[in-house]
Design a protein around this motif. Sequence first.
Motif, PDB file in Angstrom:
ATOM      1  N   ILE A 130       0.850  -1.183   0.000  1.00  0.00           N
ATOM      2  CA  ILE A 130       0.000   0.000   0.000  1.00  0.00           C
ATOM      3  C   ILE A 130       0.893   1.244   0.000  1.00  0.00           C
ATOM      4  CG2 ILE A 130      -1.807   1.282   1.217  1.00  0.00           C
ATOM      5  CD1 ILE A 130      -2.766  -1.342   0.081  1.00  0.00           C
ATOM      6  N   PHE A 131       0.556   2.204  -0.861  1.00  0.00           N
ATOM      7  CA  PHE A 131       1.308   3.444  -0.993  1.00  0.00           C
ATOM      8  C   PHE A 131       0.383   4.633  -0.743  1.00  0.00           C
ATOM      9  CE2 PHE A 131       3.165   0.213  -3.606  1.00  0.00           C
ATOM     10  CZ  PHE A 131       4.531   0.395  -3.537  1.00  0.00           C
ATOM     11  N   ARG A 132       0.955   5.729  -0.225  1.00  0.00           N
ATOM     12  CA  ARG A 132       0.216   6.986  -0.159  1.00  0.00           C
ATOM     13  C   ARG A 132       1.195   8.143  -0.296  1.00  0.00           C
ATOM     14  NH1 ARG A 132       0.201   8.828   5.474  1.00  0.00           N
ATOM     15  NH2 ARG A 132       1.143   7.181   6.784  1.00  0.00           N
ATOM     16  N   GLY A 133       0.737   9.196  -0.940  1.00  0.00           N
ATOM     17  CA  GLY A 133       1.593  10.347  -1.185  1.00  0.00           C
ATOM     18  C   GLY A 133       0.836  11.646  -1.051  1.00  0.00           C
ATOM     19  N   TYR A 134       1.581  12.711  -0.703  1.00  0.00           N
ATOM     20  CA  TYR A 134       1.024  14.060  -0.564  1.00  0.00           C
ATOM     21  C   TYR A 134       1.982  15.044  -1.222  1.00  0.00           C
ATOM     22  CZ  TYR A 134      -1.402  11.472   3.095  1.00  0.00           C
ATOM     23  OH  TYR A 134      -2.117  10.522   3.784  1.00  0.00           O
ATOM     24  N   TYR A 135       1.450  16.110  -1.797  1.00  0.00           N
ATOM     25  CA  TYR A 135       2.281  17.042  -2.559  1.00  0.00           C
ATOM     26  C   TYR A 135       1.615  18.415  -2.605  1.00  0.00           C
ATOM     27  CZ  TYR A 135      -1.236  15.315  -5.792  1.00  0.00           C
ATOM     28  OH  TYR A 135      -2.425  14.932  -6.343  1.00  0.00           O
ATOM     29  N   GLY A 136       2.442  19.454  -2.836  1.00  0.00           N
ATOM     30  CA  GLY A 136       1.890  20.799  -2.948  1.00  0.00           C
ATOM     31  C   GLY A 136       2.893  21.762  -3.548  1.00  0.00           C
ATOM     32  N   ASN A 137       2.385  22.804  -4.203  1.00  0.00           N
ATOM     33  CA  ASN A 137       3.207  23.866  -4.767  1.00  0.00           C
ATOM     34  C   ASN A 137       2.512  25.205  -4.594  1.00  0.00           C
ATOM     35  OD1 ASN A 137       5.780  23.096  -5.963  1.00  0.00           O
ATOM     36  ND2 ASN A 137       4.593  21.799  -7.352  1.00  0.00           N
ATOM     37  N   LEU A 138       3.289  26.222  -4.290  1.00  0.00           N
ATOM     38  CA  LEU A 138       2.828  27.609  -4.258  1.00  0.00           C
ATOM     39  C   LEU A 138       3.693  28.389  -5.233  1.00  0.00           C
ATOM     40  CD1 LEU A 138       1.151  29.933  -2.982  1.00  0.00           C
ATOM     41  CD2 LEU A 138       3.003  30.162  -1.285  1.00  0.00           C
ATOM     42  N   ALA A 139       3.057  29.055  -6.201  1.00  0.00           N
ATOM     43  CA  ALA A 139       3.810  29.747  -7.246  1.00  0.00           C
ATOM     44  C   ALA A 139       3.243  31.142  -7.468  1.00  0.00           C
ATOM     45  CB  ALA A 139       3.760  28.956  -8.552  1.00  0.00           C
ATOM     46  N   TYR A 140       4.134  32.075  -7.801  1.00  0.00           N
ATOM     47  CA  TYR A 140       3.706  33.434  -8.139  1.00  0.00           C
ATOM     48  C   TYR A 140       4.445  33.879  -9.397  1.00  0.00           C
ATOM     49  CZ  TYR A 140       2.515  38.348  -7.957  1.00  0.00           C
ATOM     50  OH  TYR A 140       2.041  39.592  -8.278  1.00  0.00           O
ATOM     51  N   ASP A 141       3.702  34.342 -10.367  1.00  0.00           N
ATOM     52  CA  ASP A 141       4.240  34.790 -11.658  1.00  0.00           C
ATOM     53  C   ASP A 141       3.940  36.266 -11.827  1.00  0.00           C
ATOM     54  OD1 ASP A 141       4.754  35.382 -14.354  1.00  0.00           O
ATOM     55  OD2 ASP A 141       4.257  33.365 -15.001  1.00  0.00           O
ATOM     56  N   TYR A 142       4.990  37.070 -11.971  1.00  0.00           N
ATOM     57  CA  TYR A 142       4.820  38.504 -12.203  1.00  0.00           C
ATOM     58  C   TYR A 142       5.473  38.869 -13.527  1.00  0.00           C
ATOM     59  CZ  TYR A 142       5.060  43.563 -11.710  1.00  0.00           C
ATOM     60  OH  TYR A 142       4.944  44.913 -11.937  1.00  0.00           O
ATOM     61  N   GLN A 143       4.645  39.030 -14.553  1.00  0.00           N
ATOM     62  CA  GLN A 143       5.092  39.458 -15.882  1.00  0.00           C
ATOM     63  C   GLN A 143       6.248  38.622 -16.401  1.00  0.00           C
ATOM     64  OE1 GLN A 143       5.797  43.687 -15.728  1.00  0.00           O
ATOM     65  NE2 GLN A 143       3.632  44.169 -15.413  1.00  0.00           N
ATOM     66  N   GLY A 144       6.152  37.308 -16.246  1.00  0.00           N
ATOM     67  CA  GLY A 144       7.150  36.407 -16.801  1.00  0.00           C
ATOM     68  C   GLY A 144       8.220  35.963 -15.841  1.00  0.00           C
ATOM     69  N   SER A 145       8.308  36.611 -14.668  1.00  0.00           N
ATOM     70  CA  SER A 145       9.237  36.176 -13.623  1.00  0.00           C
ATOM     71  C   SER A 145       8.440  35.381 -12.603  1.00  0.00           C
ATOM     72  CB  SER A 145       9.907  37.375 -12.951  1.00  0.00           C
ATOM     73  OG  SER A 145      10.637  38.142 -13.887  1.00  0.00           O
ATOM     74  N   ALA A 146       8.809  34.127 -12.380  1.00  0.00           N
ATOM     75  CA  ALA A 146       8.002  33.248 -11.529  1.00  0.00           C
ATOM     76  C   ALA A 146       8.875  32.564 -10.488  1.00  0.00           C
ATOM     77  CB  ALA A 146       7.282  32.202 -12.372  1.00  0.00           C
ATOM     78  N   LEU A 147       8.307  32.436  -9.285  1.00  0.00           N
ATOM     79  CA  LEU A 147       8.970  31.733  -8.200  1.00  0.00           C
ATOM     80  C   LEU A 147       7.994  30.707  -7.644  1.00  0.00           C
ATOM     81  CD1 LEU A 147      11.509  31.583  -6.352  1.00  0.00           C
ATOM     82  CD2 LEU A 147      10.276  33.108  -4.780  1.00  0.00           C
ATOM     83  N   ALA A 148       8.468  29.477  -7.476  1.00  0.00           N
ATOM     84  CA  ALA A 148       7.629  28.400  -6.951  1.00  0.00           C
ATOM     85  C   ALA A 148       8.368  27.694  -5.822  1.00  0.00           C
ATOM     86  CB  ALA A 148       7.266  27.404  -8.046  1.00  0.00           C
ATOM     87  N   VAL A 149       7.632  27.372  -4.760  1.00  0.00           N
ATOM     88  CA  VAL A 149       8.169  26.574  -3.663  1.00  0.00           C
ATOM     89  C   VAL A 149       7.183  25.437  -3.406  1.00  0.00           C
ATOM     90  CG1 VAL A 149       9.451  28.456  -2.600  1.00  0.00           C
ATOM     91  CG2 VAL A 149       7.077  28.053  -1.928  1.00  0.00           C
ATOM     92  N   GLY A 150       7.706  24.301  -2.985  1.00  0.00           N
ATOM     93  CA  GLY A 150       6.809  23.178  -2.745  1.00  0.00           C
ATOM     94  C   GLY A 150       7.515  22.038  -2.041  1.00  0.00           C
ATOM     95  N   ALA A 151       6.746  21.007  -1.732  1.00  0.00           N
ATOM     96  CA  ALA A 151       7.274  19.842  -1.029  1.00  0.00           C
ATOM     97  C   ALA A 151       6.345  18.663  -1.260  1.00  0.00           C
ATOM     98  CB  ALA A 151       7.409  20.127   0.467  1.00  0.00           C
ATOM     99  N   GLY A 152       6.838  17.467  -0.941  1.00  0.00           N
ATOM    100  CA  GLY A 152       6.023  16.268  -1.070  1.00  0.00           C
ATOM    101  C   GLY A 152       6.621  15.122  -0.293  1.00  0.00           C
TER     102      GLY A 152
END
Length: 429
Positions: free
Chosen positions: A334-356
């Motif tokens: 049996i397997f289980r997984g969790y994941y998430g990302n938070l991203a912000y894009d300002y006029q083509g410049s984007a930063l994303a942080v996340g974990a899983g």
Amino acid sequence: MRRFGGSSLCLALALAFSVIVAPTRARADITFYDKNGWSIYTNGLVAAHYQIMVGDADPNTNHGVLVGGLFLDAGAKDPRDNSLILSRVRSGFIGSQIGFGVNRQISEKVHVTSLLAVSLNDIASSRGQSPVKDVDFREAWAALESPYGTFKFGRMFSIFGSASGEVVLLAYRYALGSPCFAELPTIGCASVGAGPIFAGFDAQMRYITPPSLGGFELQLAVSDPDKASDFYVMTPYPRVDAQASFERKFGPVNLRIVTQGLWEEIQGVNQTNTLQRAEVWGGMGSAILRLGGLSLGAGGWTGAGLGTRTVLEVGTNDTSKPLTFGGANKELRIFRGYYGNLAYDYQGSALAVGAGIIYVRPVISAPGKDDDDPTGNNVLAQQSEAHVVFTQQLDTIVLTAEYMRWHELWHFGETRDLNFGGVGANFYW
């Protein structure tokens, strides 16, 4: 990826600045023929990413054979302390690819779309780390679209797992992430294996409901079934995937919710010469909320016989030691997984942080038995990661810088920590 030096570097920076101040361009198919109800288009991506891996190599163990979580780095590690420092230039998570499609407008409300897409698994040199190059005819499908829904058939991205893929792409549409394996020729894995699971590409026949159900959509697919290993080799029925999704705008907020399921029966003849059946199943849910340039996505899944990276995953190069099942009775894990990302894009410049994170439940019928046998298989118990990705879009060029921290734990206590860092460049059309 070309390297510059001296005055050439100054020229390159000047050219980059001139592109940065220009408006960014949205990705779209390029149609080069459109006449009499027929159209032909192309799309594609060329990518190169420099990556350095620093940390622990595949661990040594005194408890059986490690199953799952291996990066297969024997040729690159330092045997004196089992450490790993490896530089590579790789393709990205999406990978370098080119696609062509032919569309047909049959009537005002009925038309056919299609896509034939070829992907280069690895862009490394023809010598050294990955001398053999694989070309994957990744997609080859057509879709008949009408007011009654869409019938899609051929080889395409599967349903189960694609909900986690939507969250992964908030950070890794143009980045690399985990390399999957240290030395093998392959595209990157992004954060797959430590939370998300990769849907893969399968031969399918799929029905999709029409887009006029108040934001609700249903999909049902029958697919070419997967074999689990050299034991569960019989697949009497097709694999079945299903999806129910909802998407709607509430003022400036766009909300998308996706739920997915999978079922497949696998069979094998055991040591008593009787037929042994097992049912692979999975359930997944993801949600993505968008507000202007801000995107937040998260989800989770669970199932039996699925693996950590792909459905019915084999944990090592030895198919007799799969990750998907274990124990004397070859019971599905049996397997289980969790994941998430938070991203912000300002006029083509984007930063994303996340974990899983992914958990693997061992098969233990009694203490010291099955996966708890120290002379048997030492199965992966947990895999986790955290990442940050920066992307800068320059017209149709996307530059990336990224870092990922990767951690693994096996059943008998072996651990491994790795750091992945790098920069990359993409050209898309």
